[in-house]
Design an enzyme around this catalytic site. Sequence first.
Site: not given
Ligand code: SF4
Length: 560
Positions: A74, A143, A208, A210, A430, A436, A475, A479
């Site tokens: 990244r 970040r 983290k 932000k 995401c 991931c 998940c 993100c």
């Molecule tokens: Fe991975 Fe969860 Fe982030 Fe999606 S929201 S990229 S599944 S850590």
Amino acid sequence: MSNSTRRSKVEKIKEESQFLRGTLAEELAQQTPNFSEASQQILKFHGIYQQTDRDVTRERKQQGLDQDYSMMIRTKNTGGACPAAFYLALDHLADTLGNGTIRVTTRQAFQLHGIPKQDLKATIQTIHNSLGTTLAACGDIERNIMSPAAPFAQRDYQRVEEYAQKISEALAPKTGAYYEVWLDGEKVHHYSTLTEEPLYGPTYLPRKFKTALTVPGDNSVDLLTNDLGLVLISTPGGEIEGFNVTVGGGMGMSHNSEETFPRTADPLGFVLPDQVIPVAQAVVRVQRDHGDRLNRKHARLKYLLADRGVAWFREQVERELGYALGPWRALPPWEYRDYLGWHEQGDGQWFLGLSVANGRIKDTEEWRLKSALHQILSTWGFDLRLTPHQNILIIGIDPEHRTAIDTILRDHGVLPVEKITPAERYSMACPAMPTCSLALTESERYLPTLVAQMAQQLTAMGLGDEKISIRMTGCPNGCARPYMGEIGLVGSAQEAYQLFLGGNLESTRLNQLFLKQVHRDQILEVLTPIWQGFKEERLAGEGFGDYCYRVGMDYLRTKL
Ligand code: SF4
């Protein structure tokens, strides 16, 4: 040992790493495809995640093979700024060492996926030689700092860019580890050789951190989801007065863990221009010293705010500073802005905002955005800006080039914003599967199918022009900031999601849990009667999320 002195395993790894060195250099020299567990934690601070291709895990196991390891890299692009040369270098790296795609993140940076361990050094060196960096793009540290991507030649937008840059430099790590490990010790202009971290100390932050900056009214940066937010205030005559400060926003949570939750930031106060960096550093120090270092699920700044209150937090910040913060200044309402399409910058030049479906720059048979961008940037050398909605702006375009650019895009199947459905325009996912490790289900690979179905259904119901924000993650880590969407879908099991409703397009309000689990094939069936209710019962000018919020989740459940 008391809870206040006990620490998580990651804390020990950070401390023993000697300011982010650890055993990275030794492990890089080994002919293995992966890193040790401790090194994986340290790598994050260098902008690198070790990943596996989860699509082939079972098959490889059956064949007695180890996981298919590769690295995600990244970059750090303050305010989403990206010179043409840097983008073209990434484009080349994606083709030669990565998986042939480039991903725009939800924090205005890039990710390359599928880089083999043995090519990491060459990749980082190429990024560095193109004046980019990956240092502190991940890890328990400040970040990538966000600010509005639009390159308007307006004083306040320019000031925000300048301050974003200054804060980014002030909160950057000072360790020499990055250039020792990746750049063979070469000393470069923006890294010092200090082996200590005056701001962070040897264990950096508990989690983290932000930051986002913006101007009043422009919430393109999703301000309230950030640990630290700054809103520039100027006089009607254009003189800078200072910044409103917000603290304690954050998205991630864990399933079945009530002590974790998404949270929007609180107003903290107002600071003068020369107090901005000291205040940012003071907020970081309070989190450094008081954040939870035992339970990483409870370690973000938002939990400090939730547990101790904003008054306590302000007191700590003021104690660090030695002076009081000013009172919060009134702000106009926030607007969502994505800057897609053609816009005059205010200096005679133009910029063009292009929608990048779920942030993935690639070539498919019908849609060849990657090749189109390569042609445009290598012909004219225009710079890019990345937006927090995973889109890109091509900036600094002379008016006479507009037609040629439109032709290149059309020839590559890249649609102008007018031809993109609102469902697609306002959706975000995401990466999730297959790279991931935390993903419980699909996100980026499934959302386009769902969004196309949604657009079709909304059009059939006469709601095709409604702007409805849709955010999906694989998940609960959040993100793609799903807890702010008017429709939020959070992966809960294979092919199943939690469904949240009631956020707003302006992204100023958390949504609410509507259904604990819905199979992906039933999402449309669940939403259709709610859209019908919205159509029949909405107030004049009311958006979908505002309608859901007004009538409430219990009432909406009666429609199922
Ligand atoms: Fe991975 Fe969860 Fe982030 Fe999606 S929201 S990229 S599944 S850590």
